[in-house]
Design an enzyme around this catalytic site. Structure first.
Site, PDB file in Angstrom:
ATOM      1  N   LYS A 168      -6.709  10.649  -1.453  1.00  0.00           N
ATOM      2  CA  LYS A 168      -5.974  10.330  -0.219  1.00  0.00           C
ATOM      3  C   LYS A 168      -4.626  11.063  -0.203  1.00  0.00           C
ATOM      4  O   LYS A 168      -4.246  11.652   0.804  1.00  0.00           O
ATOM      5  CB  LYS A 168      -5.764   8.811  -0.084  1.00  0.00           C
ATOM      6  CG  LYS A 168      -4.978   8.442   1.177  1.00  0.00           C
ATOM      7  CD  LYS A 168      -4.815   6.951   1.409  1.00  0.00           C
ATOM      8  CE  LYS A 168      -3.882   6.712   2.605  1.00  0.00           C
ATOM      9  NZ  LYS A 168      -3.618   5.295   2.883  1.00  0.00           N
TER      10      LYS A 168
ATOM     11  N   GLY B  82       0.829  -1.212   0.000  1.00  0.00           N
ATOM     12  CA  GLY B  82       0.000   0.000   0.000  1.00  0.00           C
ATOM     13  C   GLY B  82       0.857   1.252   0.000  1.00  0.00           C
ATOM     14  O   GLY B  82       0.642   2.181  -0.782  1.00  0.00           O
TER      15      GLY B  82
ATOM     16  N   PHE C  55      -5.257   0.941   2.449  1.00  0.00           N
ATOM     17  CA  PHE C  55      -4.723  -0.236   3.149  1.00  0.00           C
ATOM     18  C   PHE C  55      -4.793   0.016   4.654  1.00  0.00           C
ATOM     19  O   PHE C  55      -5.210   1.089   5.101  1.00  0.00           O
ATOM     20  CB  PHE C  55      -3.280  -0.530   2.701  1.00  0.00           C
ATOM     21  CG  PHE C  55      -2.281   0.524   3.127  1.00  0.00           C
ATOM     22  CD1 PHE C  55      -2.097   1.671   2.373  1.00  0.00           C
ATOM     23  CD2 PHE C  55      -1.521   0.369   4.287  1.00  0.00           C
ATOM     24  CE1 PHE C  55      -1.187   2.650   2.756  1.00  0.00           C
ATOM     25  CE2 PHE C  55      -0.601   1.344   4.682  1.00  0.00           C
ATOM     26  CZ  PHE C  55      -0.442   2.475   3.911  1.00  0.00           C
TER      27      PHE C  55
ATOM     28  N   ASP D 225       8.019   5.475   8.139  1.00  0.00           N
ATOM     29  CA  ASP D 225       7.499   4.811   9.326  1.00  0.00           C
ATOM     30  C   ASP D 225       6.253   5.586   9.726  1.00  0.00           C
ATOM     31  O   ASP D 225       6.271   6.820   9.814  1.00  0.00           O
ATOM     32  CB  ASP D 225       8.513   4.748  10.468  1.00  0.00           C
ATOM     33  CG  ASP D 225       8.162   3.593  11.403  1.00  0.00           C
ATOM     34  OD1 ASP D 225       8.110   2.443  10.927  1.00  0.00           O
ATOM     35  OD2 ASP D 225       7.902   3.831  12.591  1.00  0.00           O
TER      36      ASP D 225
HETATM   37  P1  ITT Z   1       7.468  -1.222   6.072  1.00  0.00           P
HETATM   38  O1  ITT Z   1       8.109  -1.080   7.431  1.00  0.00           O
HETATM   39  O2  ITT Z   1       8.012  -2.360   5.269  1.00  0.00           O
HETATM   40  O3  ITT Z   1       7.444   0.071   5.309  1.00  0.00           O
HETATM   41  P2  ITT Z   1       5.062  -1.715   7.637  1.00  0.00           P
HETATM   42  O4  ITT Z   1       3.659  -2.095   7.249  1.00  0.00           O
HETATM   43  O5  ITT Z   1       5.784  -2.591   8.631  1.00  0.00           O
HETATM   44  O6  ITT Z   1       5.898  -1.573   6.283  1.00  0.00           O
HETATM   45  P3  ITT Z   1       5.200   0.466   9.551  1.00  0.00           P
HETATM   46  O7  ITT Z   1       6.108  -0.285  10.438  1.00  0.00           O
HETATM   47  O8  ITT Z   1       5.496   1.908   9.262  1.00  0.00           O
HETATM   48  O9  ITT Z   1       5.041  -0.226   8.121  1.00  0.00           O
HETATM   49  O10 ITT Z   1       3.744   0.338  10.153  1.00  0.00           O
HETATM   50  C1  ITT Z   1       2.769   1.214   9.779  1.00  0.00           C
HETATM   51  C2  ITT Z   1       1.414   0.604  10.043  1.00  0.00           C
HETATM   52  O11 ITT Z   1       0.509   1.704  10.289  1.00  0.00           O
HETATM   53  C3  ITT Z   1       0.920  -0.091   8.792  1.00  0.00           C
HETATM   54  O12 ITT Z   1       1.139  -1.464   8.856  1.00  0.00           O
HETATM   55  C4  ITT Z   1      -0.560   0.253   8.794  1.00  0.00           C
HETATM   56  O13 ITT Z   1      -1.209  -0.729   9.554  1.00  0.00           O
HETATM   57  C5  ITT Z   1      -0.622   1.613   9.497  1.00  0.00           C
HETATM   58  N1  ITT Z   1      -0.665   2.698   8.515  1.00  0.00           N
HETATM   59  C6  ITT Z   1       0.348   3.536   8.150  1.00  0.00           C
HETATM   60  N2  ITT Z   1      -0.045   4.360   7.169  1.00  0.00           N
HETATM   61  C7  ITT Z   1      -1.323   4.051   6.913  1.00  0.00           C
HETATM   62  C8  ITT Z   1      -2.262   4.521   5.996  1.00  0.00           C
HETATM   63  O14 ITT Z   1      -1.965   5.475   5.122  1.00  0.00           O
HETATM   64  N3  ITT Z   1      -3.461   3.981   5.995  1.00  0.00           N
HETATM   65  C9  ITT Z   1      -3.788   2.994   6.858  1.00  0.00           C
HETATM   66  N4  ITT Z   1      -2.956   2.449   7.733  1.00  0.00           N
HETATM   67  C10 ITT Z   1      -1.723   2.989   7.772  1.00  0.00           C
END
Ligand code: ITT
Length: 195
Positions: free
Chosen positions: A171, A12, A149, A69
């Site tokens: 968005k 996403g 997502f 992050d």
């Molecule tokens: P990477 O570290 O590989 O980039 P990750 O999914 O582990 O991917 P993070 O540690 O930054 O990413 O966790 C961020 C979480 O916060 C992500 O898994 C989503 O559940 C939520 N999140 C972040 N941005 C979002 C968005 O734009 N819309 C919805 N949920 C979001």
């Protein structure tokens, strides 16, 4: 064409950042470098984790690396899950279900929340630039919408739509990631022109 590696395996995020960057960049992501082990996100701040991911990829690939992050802070949960949003429960569907469960009985006016995003752009020489963005909203009572997502289906914007009911462009115009990215884009354009 300048190459940038996006230090992420979140599809996403990758799709959103590729769209924001446009065609002028050759964008790679973590899946193009399977030899780089997954980064343990063990820091307790968004800045710390973003920097760790970005520097790992910049060092290992020798090209500019961008890491995101991000997370969701819910006021009625004292700011949780915040930096731990990805680890709040094992899957996206379980995270949504768990959060709606924790907020059961909490009235609308106390369901305020915000997304936060910290982007770190790291260079192979060890230097870095940061940009931050936030997006205010509230947690709904049931998931709605099909786009986006993560927590998007339960994140209700001031206009009443959930983040998942917006197109990708809509968005990008108001999201935490869109705001952070636009701040960094100026820096990226200047550096790309100068180096
Ligand atoms: P990477 O570290 O590989 O980039 P990750 O999914 O582990 O991917 P993070 O540690 O930054 O990413 O966790 C961020 C979480 O916060 C992500 O898994 C989503 O559940 C939520 N999140 C972040 N941005 C979002 C968005 O734009 N819309 C919805 N949920 C979001």
């Amino acid at each position: 064409m300048r190459t940038l590696v996006f230090a992420s395996s979140n599809k996403g995020k990758i799709a959103e950042l590729k769209a924001l960057l446009g065609d002028a960049w050759d964008v790679k992501s973590a899946s193009d470098f399977p030899q780089i082990p997954e980064v343990d996100e063990d820091r307790d701040t968004f800045e710390g984790n973003a920097a760790k991911k970005a520097h790992t990829f910049a060092r290992a690939t020798g090209v500019w690396a961008l890491a995101d992050d991000s997370g969701l802070e819910v006021d009625a949960m004292n700011g949780r899950p915040g930096v731990y949003s990805a680890r709040y429960a094992p899957t996206e569907a379980e995270r949504i279900e768990k959060m709606l469960g924790e907020l059961q009985g909490v009235p609308d006016e106390k369901r305020t929340a915000r997304f936060r995003c910290v982007l770190c752009l790291a260079f192979p020489d060890g230097t870095e630039r940061f940009a931050k963005g936030t997006c205010e909203g509230a947690i709904g009572h049931a998931p709605r919408g099909t786009h986006g997502f993560g927590y998007d289906p339960i994140f209700v914007l001031p206009g009443g739509k959930t983040m998942s009911e917006l197109t990708r462009d809509e968005k990008a115009g108001l999201s935490h990631r869109g705001h952070a990215f636009r701040k960094l884009k100026t820096v990226l354009d200047e550096l790309a022109a100068g180096r």
